[in-house]
Design a protein around this motif. Structure first.
Motif, PDB file in Angstrom:
ATOM      1  N   UNK A 107       0.827  -1.211   0.000  1.00 58.21           N
ATOM      2  CA  UNK A 107       0.000   0.000   0.000  1.00 58.21           C
ATOM      3  C   UNK A 107       0.858   1.255   0.000  1.00 58.21           C
ATOM      4  N   UNK A 108       0.206   2.383  -0.264  1.00 58.88           N
ATOM      5  CA  UNK A 108       0.901   3.669  -0.196  1.00 58.88           C
ATOM      6  C   UNK A 108       1.344   3.942   1.232  1.00 58.88           C
ATOM      7  N   UNK A 109       2.415   4.714   1.353  1.00 58.45           N
ATOM      8  CA  UNK A 109       2.934   5.056   2.677  1.00 58.45           C
ATOM      9  C   UNK A 109       1.952   5.969   3.413  1.00 58.45           C
ATOM     10  N   UNK A 110       1.980   5.854   4.721  1.00 62.75           N
ATOM     11  CA  UNK A 110       1.153   6.702   5.568  1.00 62.75           C
ATOM     12  C   UNK A 110       1.989   7.269   6.693  1.00 62.75           C
ATOM     13  N   UNK A 111       1.386   7.463   7.835  1.00 60.69           N
ATOM     14  CA  UNK A 111       2.105   7.988   8.987  1.00 60.69           C
ATOM     15  C   UNK A 111       2.474   6.864   9.946  1.00 60.69           C
ATOM     16  N   UNK A 112       3.538   7.064  10.693  1.00 60.87           N
ATOM     17  CA  UNK A 112       3.944   6.087  11.691  1.00 60.87           C
ATOM     18  C   UNK A 112       2.883   6.020  12.788  1.00 60.87           C
ATOM     19  N   UNK A 113       2.594   4.815  13.309  1.00 61.09           N
ATOM     20  CA  UNK A 113       1.631   4.717  14.411  1.00 61.09           C
ATOM     21  C   UNK A 113       2.016   5.653  15.549  1.00 61.09           C
ATOM     22  N   UNK A 114       1.037   6.376  16.076  1.00 65.28           N
ATOM     23  CA  UNK A 114       1.311   7.340  17.149  1.00 65.28           C
ATOM     24  C   UNK A 114       1.162   6.660  18.506  1.00 65.28           C
ATOM     25  N   UNK A 115       1.931   7.140  19.476  1.00 62.74           N
ATOM     26  CA  UNK A 115       1.861   6.634  20.848  1.00 62.74           C
ATOM     27  C   UNK A 115       1.727   7.825  21.784  1.00 62.74           C
TER      28      UNK A 115
END
Length: 562
Positions: free
Chosen positions: A326-334
C-alpha cells in the motif's frame, strides 16, 4: 464447460487473473491436502474462494459437495457472497457450529428420537441456577456479570477440550493460566450446570459439536450420508480449532484427503477458550504430502503499520513477516496519559475532530484488552453524544432488552403468518422495545434483518431462519453492526478491519494483562503479544496507541518507543 456456459479454460483464467502469485498458487492447488499460512490482511478469503471456483471451473471439484467452514457468520456470509460472484452459488459456506447444528437437527429424530432440545442462546440463567444447586450462592454472586462470564468461559473451555466435570480439577492444574474461581468450585458448578440442562431439555453450542461428532462416529448410516454429501473441505482460521472441532472435522473427512486449511499462528488468541494452533502446526505430520503455501503480501495496512507489526513478530518469533504494497502513511502514534479518564478524554477529542472533518463513524474503532475498559469509554461517549456500538457478545446478547425481544421473535416464529412480510413481522415485534436505551440494540437487530432480507443467499427468509442466524452469532461473538464508531475488545476485533484504530490501555498490567497469578508464564505473555499484534493489524491507514503511566513492553518490541 465452465459454469456460465463459456469455455472452461477461459473461465478458469478469468478466476486466476485476479490473484497475485502466492494466491494463484493456492487456487492452482485444487486437490488436498493443502495448508495455507496466511498473515493478517494477505487476501486469504480471496485465495480460498478463488481456489474453490477454479476447481469447479475445471471440473476438479463438484461445488455442491464442498463444505467451506469458518468461525463467524459474518465471515461465512462474506465467503458466500464472493463464491456467488465467482459463479459457484451452491457451495455450502458456514460456521462449524451452524454446519453441525443443521446435521444434528436433521438426523435427531432418527438417531436420538423425540423432539430436538432447545438450543440455549445465553448461559447466564442456567449458570445462576447451577450455582444455587451447587450450594455456592453465598460465595459466588450470580448477579455479577463478570463472574458469570468467567464461569461460562471455563465451562466452555472444558467442553470443547472434552474435559468431563470429574476430570476438571486435574486438567485445570495442567493449564498455564489459572481461573479466578477455584477449580473445585468450578467443577461443582459445571456438574450442576449439566444437570440443569438435562432437566430443562436444553443444549448449548458445545453440546451441538459433541453430539454431532458422536452421532457421526457411532452411526454408520448417518456418517456415510454426510460423507457422501460433503467431499471437499476448506477450513479457515485453523489456528483457532479446538479439540472437539477437530474431532468433528475428522468425522466429516473420514479417510479422504481433500482438505484445505488456512491459518496464522501469530493470530492464535483463544487458548483460554480451548483453541490451539497444534492442529495447524502439525498438519504436515498428519498429511506428509501436503502442499504448504504462504501468503505474505499485506494488502490491508500501510507500510508503517506493517513495519511495526513485523517488529513485534520478530521479537516474539510468532510467525512470518508481511510485505506491504500500500501507499505510505504515517507512523503509528503513541500517546501517554496520567490516568484512564485523561486517556479517554484525549482519544475522544481526536475522534470528535475526525467526525467533524467528515470521517465516517464506521471507519473508526476503539479497541481495548477488556470489557471493563470499554465501560468508561461508553459513559464518556454517551455524555458527548457520540454514536457507537459495542461489539461484544457479553454486552449485547446478554442485554435484557435483546433477550426479551428475541423471546418474542421466538414465540412468533411458531405462529402462521400468511400474507405478512418477513421484515414487517420483526418491525411489529420490535415496536414496544424501541424506547430509551433499547433503541440501539433492537435497531441493530432490525438492521441485520434488512441485510439478510436483501441477501439472495439467505434462505428461507423466515423468522426461524433469522433466529438460527442470531443463535449462531451469539456463539461466534458476532453481534449485528450499525454505521457508528465501534468499541470492541481485542478478541472481538479478530477478523475485522477499520481505516482508523485507537488501541487504548497499552500499559503494563493491562496489556499484557496482569492475571493475578504470581509469575506469568512465557505462554501467557506470548498470547498477550499475539493479542497486541491482532489489534495493530486491524488498522488500515491510521493506528493510534495510548497508555497510562507505565507503557507496555510491547510498544518497545514493536519499535514504537525507545
Amino acid at each position: 464447460m465452465a459454469l456460465d456456459g463459456s469455455s472452461g479454460d477461459i473461465r478458469a483464467e478469468e478466476i486466476l487473473a485476479a490473484l497475485d502469485d502466492d494466491q494463484r498458487a493456492v487456487a492452482l492447488a485444487t486437490r488436498g491436502p493443502v495448508c495455507v499460512i496466511a498473515g493478517a490482511g494477505t487476501g486469504k478469503t480471496r485465495a480460498i474462494t478463488h481456489r474453490i471456483a477454479y476447481a469447479a471451473a475445471i471440473g476438479t471439484m463438484d461445488p455442491q459437495k464442498v463444505l467451506a467452514l469458518t468461525f463467524t457468520s459474518r465471515a461465512a456470509g462474506e465467503m458466500r457472497t464472493r463464491l456467488r460472484s465467482l459463479g459457484v452459488p451452491t457451495v455450502a459456506a458456514r460456521t462449524i457450529h451452524s454446519a453441525a447444528l443443521k446435521q444434528l437437527i436433521y438426523f435427531w429424530p432418527t438417531v436420538f428420537g423425540g423432539r430436538v432440545p432447545e438450543l440455549m442462546t445465553a448461559k447466564a440463567g442456567f449458570i445462576g441456577e447451577a450455582i444455587n444447586r451447587a450450594g455456592l450462592s453465598g460465595e459466588l454472586r450470580a448477579t455479577s456479570r463478570e463472574l458469570m462470564r468467567d464461569i461460562a468461559s471455563e465451562i466452555e473451555w472444558a467442553k470443547v477440550s472434552q474435559v468431563a466435570p470429574e476430570d476438571f480439577v486435574t486438567e485445570i492444574d495442567k493449564r498455564t493460566q489459572k481461573p479466578r474461581v477455584s477449580a473445585e468450585k468450578l467443577a461443582k458448578v459445571y456438574t450442576a450446570y449439566e444437570s440443569v440442562k438435562k432437566q430443562e431439555l436444553a443444549i448449548d453450542f458445545e453440546d451441538v459439536l459433541l453430539l454431532t461428532a458422536a452421532m457421526l462416529e457411532e452411526e454408520r448410516t448417518v456418517r456415510e450420508r454426510v460423507q457422501d454429501q460433503y467431499r471437499y473441505f476448506t477450513i479457515d482460521e485453523y489456528q483457532d480449532i479446538s479439540p472437539v472441532q477437530q474431532r468433528l472435522i475428522n468425522a466429516w473427512l473420514g479417510t479422504r484427503q481433500d482438505i484445505c486449511v488456512v491459518g496464522d499462528p501469530a493470530q492464535t488468541i483463544y487458548s483460554f477458550a480451548g483453541a490451539t494452533p497444534v492442529f495447524l502446526n502439525s498438519f504436515t505430520n498428519r498429511f506428509p504430502d501436503a502442499e504448504v503455501i504462504r501468503l505474505s503480501t499485506g494488502y490491508r495496512s500501510t507500510p508503517e503499520i506493517t513495519f511495526a507489526a513485523n517488529s513485534l513478530l520478530r521479537h516474539g518469533a510468532m510467525g512470518q513477516e508481511l510485505v506491504a504494497l500500500n501507499d505510505h502513511g504515517t507512523k503509528p502514534s503513541v500517546d501517554g496519559y496520567a490516568n484512564e479518564d485523561a486517556e479517554i478524554a484525549g482519544v475522544l477529542c481526536e475522534i470528535t475532530a475526525l467526525l467533524q472533518s467528515g470521517t465516517q463513524a464506521q471507519e473508526i474503532a476503539i479497541l481495548a484488552r477488556t470489557n471493563n475498559q470499554l465501560n468508561g469509554v461508553e459513559r464518556s461517549m454517551n455524555k458527548l453524544g457520540l454514536p457507537y456500538q459495542v461489539r461484544s457478545t457479553e454486552r449485547f446478547f446478554d442485554r435484557q432488552d435483546v433477550r426479551d425481544y428475541l423471546k418474542e421473535v421466538r414465540r412468533a416464529s411458531v405462529l402462521p403468518t400468511e400474507g405478512v412480510s418477513w421484515i414487517d413481522e420483526l418491525r411489529t415485534i420490535a415496536q414496544p422495545f424501541l424506547t430509551g436505551e433499547s433503541i440501539d440494540g433492537i435497531a441493530a437487530l432490525l438492521h441485520l434483518a434488512r441485510e439478510l432480507d436483501a441477501d439472495a443467499g439467505f434462505s428461507p427468509k423466515t423468522l426461524r431462519s433469522y433466529l438460527r442466524e442470531i443463535e449462531d452469532r451469539v456463539q461466534q461473538n458476532n453481534p449485528p453492526t450499525m454505521p457508528v464508531v465501534t468499541l470492541a475488545t481485542l478478541h472481538a476485533a479478530k477478523g475485522l478491519e477499520w481505516e482508523r484504530v485507537f488501541l487504548i490501555g497499552a500499559s503494563e498490567g493491562i496489556l499484557p494483562l496482569e492475571s493475578g497469578v504470581t509469575g506469568q508464564s512465557d505462554a501467557v505473555i506470548d498470547e498477550e503479544r499475539r493479542l497486541f499484534y491482532v489489534g495493530m493489524t486491524r488498522a488500515k491507514v491510521d493506528l493510534h496507541i495510548s497508555h497510562r503511566q507505565n507503557p507496555s513492553r510491547f510498544l518497545r518490541e514493536a519499535g514504537l518507543l525507545s
